[in-house]
Design an enzyme around this catalytic site. Structure first.
Site, short mmCIF file in Angstrom:
data_model
loop_
_atom_site.label_atom_id
_atom_site.label_comp_id
_atom_site.label_asym_id
_atom_site.label_seq_id
_atom_site.Cartn_x
_atom_site.Cartn_y
_atom_site.Cartn_z
N GLN A 98 0.84 -1.21 0.00
CA GLN A 98 0.00 0.00 0.00
C GLN A 98 0.87 1.25 0.00
O GLN A 98 1.48 1.58 1.02
CB GLN A 98 -0.87 -0.05 1.25
CG GLN A 98 -1.83 1.09 1.39
CD GLN A 98 -2.73 0.90 2.61
OE1 GLN A 98 -2.80 -0.18 3.18
NE2 GLN A 98 -3.41 1.94 3.00
N SER A 125 1.29 6.42 2.58
CA SER A 125 1.99 7.41 3.43
C SER A 125 3.19 8.02 2.72
O SER A 125 3.89 7.33 1.97
CB SER A 125 2.48 6.74 4.71
OG SER A 125 1.42 6.19 5.41
N SER A 176 4.78 -1.39 4.19
CA SER A 176 4.92 -2.78 4.59
C SER A 176 4.92 -3.67 3.34
O SER A 176 4.15 -3.44 2.41
CB SER A 176 3.74 -3.21 5.48
OG SER A 176 3.56 -2.30 6.52
N GLU A 214 -9.04 -1.23 6.05
CA GLU A 214 -7.76 -1.44 6.73
C GLU A 214 -7.94 -1.50 8.24
O GLU A 214 -7.38 -2.36 8.91
CB GLU A 214 -6.82 -0.29 6.37
CG GLU A 214 -5.48 -0.36 7.11
CD GLU A 214 -4.50 0.70 6.63
OE1 GLU A 214 -4.92 1.82 6.29
OE2 GLU A 214 -3.30 0.39 6.60
N GLU A 231 -4.90 8.99 17.84
CA GLU A 231 -5.46 10.36 17.91
C GLU A 231 -6.43 10.59 16.76
O GLU A 231 -7.52 11.16 16.95
CB GLU A 231 -4.33 11.41 17.84
CG GLU A 231 -3.43 11.48 19.06
CD GLU A 231 -2.34 10.40 19.08
OE1 GLU A 231 -2.24 9.63 18.10
OE2 GLU A 231 -1.61 10.31 20.08
C1 LIG Z 1 4.18 -0.87 11.43
C2 LIG Z 1 3.66 0.15 10.46
C3 LIG Z 1 3.30 -0.25 9.18
C4 LIG Z 1 2.83 0.69 8.26
N1 LIG Z 1 2.52 0.25 6.99
C5 LIG Z 1 2.12 1.15 6.07
C6 LIG Z 1 1.88 0.74 4.70
O1 LIG Z 1 2.00 -0.43 4.36
N2 LIG Z 1 1.54 1.67 3.81
C7 LIG Z 1 1.38 2.98 4.13
O2 LIG Z 1 1.02 3.76 3.27
N3 LIG Z 1 1.62 3.42 5.40
C8 LIG Z 1 1.98 2.53 6.37
N4 LIG Z 1 2.25 2.96 7.67
C9 LIG Z 1 2.19 4.40 7.95
C10 LIG Z 1 1.06 4.85 8.87
O3 LIG Z 1 -0.18 4.76 8.22
C11 LIG Z 1 1.40 6.28 9.29
O4 LIG Z 1 2.59 6.22 10.06
C12 LIG Z 1 0.30 6.93 10.10
O5 LIG Z 1 -0.82 7.20 9.28
C13 LIG Z 1 0.75 8.20 10.82
O6 LIG Z 1 1.32 9.11 9.94
P1 LIG Z 1 2.73 9.82 10.26
O7 LIG Z 1 3.68 8.73 10.64
O8 LIG Z 1 3.06 10.68 9.09
O9 LIG Z 1 2.48 10.70 11.55
P2 LIG Z 1 1.87 12.23 11.65
O10 LIG Z 1 0.69 12.27 10.76
O11 LIG Z 1 3.02 13.13 11.34
O12 LIG Z 1 1.45 12.30 13.12
C14 LIG Z 1 2.35 12.56 14.20
C15 LIG Z 1 1.53 12.63 15.50
O13 LIG Z 1 0.59 13.72 15.45
C16 LIG Z 1 -0.75 13.26 15.67
N5 LIG Z 1 -1.70 14.01 14.84
C17 LIG Z 1 -1.58 14.30 13.52
N6 LIG Z 1 -2.68 14.98 13.08
C18 LIG Z 1 -3.52 15.10 14.16
C19 LIG Z 1 -4.81 15.68 14.38
N7 LIG Z 1 -5.48 16.28 13.36
N8 LIG Z 1 -5.36 15.61 15.61
C20 LIG Z 1 -4.71 15.00 16.64
N9 LIG Z 1 -3.47 14.45 16.52
C21 LIG Z 1 -2.89 14.49 15.29
C22 LIG Z 1 -0.69 11.80 15.23
O14 LIG Z 1 -1.74 11.06 15.80
C23 LIG Z 1 0.68 11.39 15.73
O15 LIG Z 1 0.64 11.06 17.10
C24 LIG Z 1 2.72 2.05 8.62
C25 LIG Z 1 3.08 2.46 9.91
C26 LIG Z 1 3.55 1.52 10.83
C27 LIG Z 1 3.92 2.00 12.20
#
Ligand SMILES: Cc1cc2nc3c(=O)[nH]c(=O)nc-3n(C[C@H](O)[C@H](O)[C@H](O)COP(=O)(O)OP(=O)(O)OC[C@H]3O[C@@H](n4cnc5c(N)ncnc54)[C@H](O)[C@@H]3O)c2cc1C
Length: 401
Positions: free
Chosen positions: A120, A123, A155, A238, A371
């Site tokens: 997928q 991100s 992933s 998902e 969150e």
């Molecule tokens: C083990 C693992 C597997 C994954 N696999 C995939 C995959 O296969 N494909 C893929 O596309 N992605 C994948 N991801 C990515 C995952 O979907 C993202 O990490 C996730 O959506 C969070 O985005 P970010 O890391 O950019 O954090 P950010 O969006 O930068 O967030 C940082 C912090 O701020 C908080 N925050 C952000 N906006 C708000 C808001 N409006 N209100 C309150 N709090 C907020 C968040 O909750 C978080 O605590 C994976 C992640 C992990 C950990």
């Protein structure tokens, strides 16, 4: 004259008979698992609510559990399908909802049988929770699109044959518009996959660089500019796929913690007893909620309930993994293996307490952070006022990056 789909009239007894016919013709003890799965797909028993010829029978979705239980009872459920989680859990329902008949014919069977792994590509470094901020560009060139950008945390990208990919095709409109969804060939020139090591030492996921990747327009899923709507279908599925798996009573991590409590009287303290009891009750409530979710799913598409199930799953996993480490004392602080591995499954139960503690940190991030899930529940379930969105009517290209 049109023929009514078999599923329009089939009942549980008819489905059990179909399962028995497949198993009789493909003895699970001697048949290659892929061959058995192909027969199951051809018999319309992969997803009974899918159309005939596409793995289903056009039958009510509620009957899938009858099929699954019957294959299980007959010992015909192949193991080791974890690497298919994105294909089965996210790509298949999206292809069903938005794919053309040709796309459904091309992708669903190899996906189900396990010949083709999916990943997928959603991100990005600047677009995680706010997926609609994504900047990976797709520019049309005749019958093809040319894609440039970077994805992250992908992933299984190192194993995948195909990816579901969301891109920006029109930067001049607000961010939720102007996105388009594609099926990307992971073997196409310009796709580069690099491992990313996690807190556990493993590399389940990757960075993916897309440089002048050419995608035929026939691999577009949904209309141009409709990518956000298509992605919503993927994301709702998902959450259910990650947090909604039904488990037996005392299954999963709570079973492990309870087992330690029973087998190690020396580890018991009144405080740990209270903590274990509280988490046991919560795990049981979460199990029953998931069961209700499963029944709701049987009659329709997943809704915001999936977000609640995923939220509870992540919090409980983290708290129970923490309790297990406490129960084990010094032993709980040891770690079994730091070598960089590329696992196909998240081996929560197969590994030690330290691994479970570290890996469960990711549960509240993957598939939408806790969150964000709380925001969804607040807005869509409780009807509370939404987050303030200053970027709602601003063209994506004019947003601060
Ligand atoms: C083990 C693992 C597997 C994954 N696999 C995939 C995959 O296969 N494909 C893929 O596309 N992605 C994948 N991801 C990515 C995952 O979907 C993202 O990490 C996730 O959506 C969070 O985005 P970010 O890391 O950019 O954090 P950010 O969006 O930068 O967030 C940082 C912090 O701020 C908080 N925050 C952000 N906006 C708000 C808001 N409006 N209100 C309150 N709090 C907020 C968040 O909750 C978080 O605590 C994976 C992640 C992990 C950990």
């Amino acid at each position: 004259m049109t023929t009514a789909p078999a599923g329009a009239t089939i009942d549980a007894a008819g489905l059990r008979q179909r399962v028995a016919d497949v198993v009789a013709a493909h003895d699970p003890a001697t048949t290659d698992p892929a061959e058995l799965l192909a027969a199951r797909f051809d018999a319309g028993l992969a997803w009974v609510h899918f159309p005939e010829g596409e793995g289903g029978l056009g039958a009510p979705r509620a009957l899938q559990s009858v099929v699954d239980a019957e294959f299980e009872r007959l010992g015909a459920t192949p193991a080791g399908r974890e690497k298919l989680i994105i294909g089965l859990g996210m790509a298949a329902p999206t292809i069903l909802a938005f794919g053309t008949p040709e796309q459904r014919r091309r992708y669903l069977k190899p996906l189900y049988v396990g010949e083709e792994v999916w990943c997928q590509l959603f991100s990005e470094p600047g677009a995680g929770s706010d997926l609609a901020a994504l900047g990976t560009r797709a520019v049309r060139d005749g019958e093809e699109w040319v894609v440039d950008g970077q994805k992250v945390w992908t992933s299984l990208a190192h194993r995948a044959r195909w990816a579901i990919l969301v891109t920006r095709t029109d930067p001049d409109v607000p961010k939720h518009q102007g996105m388009t969804y594609f099926i990307c060939d992971m073997r196409a020139p310009g796709v580069e996959v690099r491992p990313l090591r996690q807190l556990t030492g493993e590399a389940e996921f990757n960075e993916v660089y897309l440089t002048d990747v050419r995608i035929p327009d026939s691999q577009r899923l949904g209309a141009v500019g409709e990518g956000w709507r298509v992605a919503q279908t993927t994301l709702m599925n998902e959450r259910v796929s990650i947090g909604g798996t039904a488990e037996p009573r005392e299954g999963g991590l709570i079973g492990i913690a309870a087992g330690i409590w029973r087998s190690r009287p020396e580890a018991r303290t009144p405080g740990l007893h209270d903590a274990l009891m509280r988490l046991w009750v919560e795990a049981e409530a979460a199990r029953l909620t998931k069961e209700r979710l499963r029944q709701q799913l049987a009659i329709g598409q997943p809704g915001p309930e999936g977000s609640a199930a995923k939220l509870a799953f992540a919090r409980l996993n983290q708290e129970i993994a923490g309790l297990e480490v406490e129960l084990l004392g010094a032993e709980g602080l040891t770690y079994d293996d730091w070598t960089l591995r590329r696992p196909e499954r998240v081996g929560m139960e197969a590994r030690g307490a330290g691994y479970r503690y570290l890996r469960s940190r990711g549960n509240s991030i993957e598939g939408g952070t806790s969150e964000i899930l709380r925001n969804i529940i607040a807005e869509r379930v409780l009807g509370l006022p939404g987050d303030i969105r200053v970027d709602k009517d601003v063209a994506w290209k004019d947003l601060p990056k």
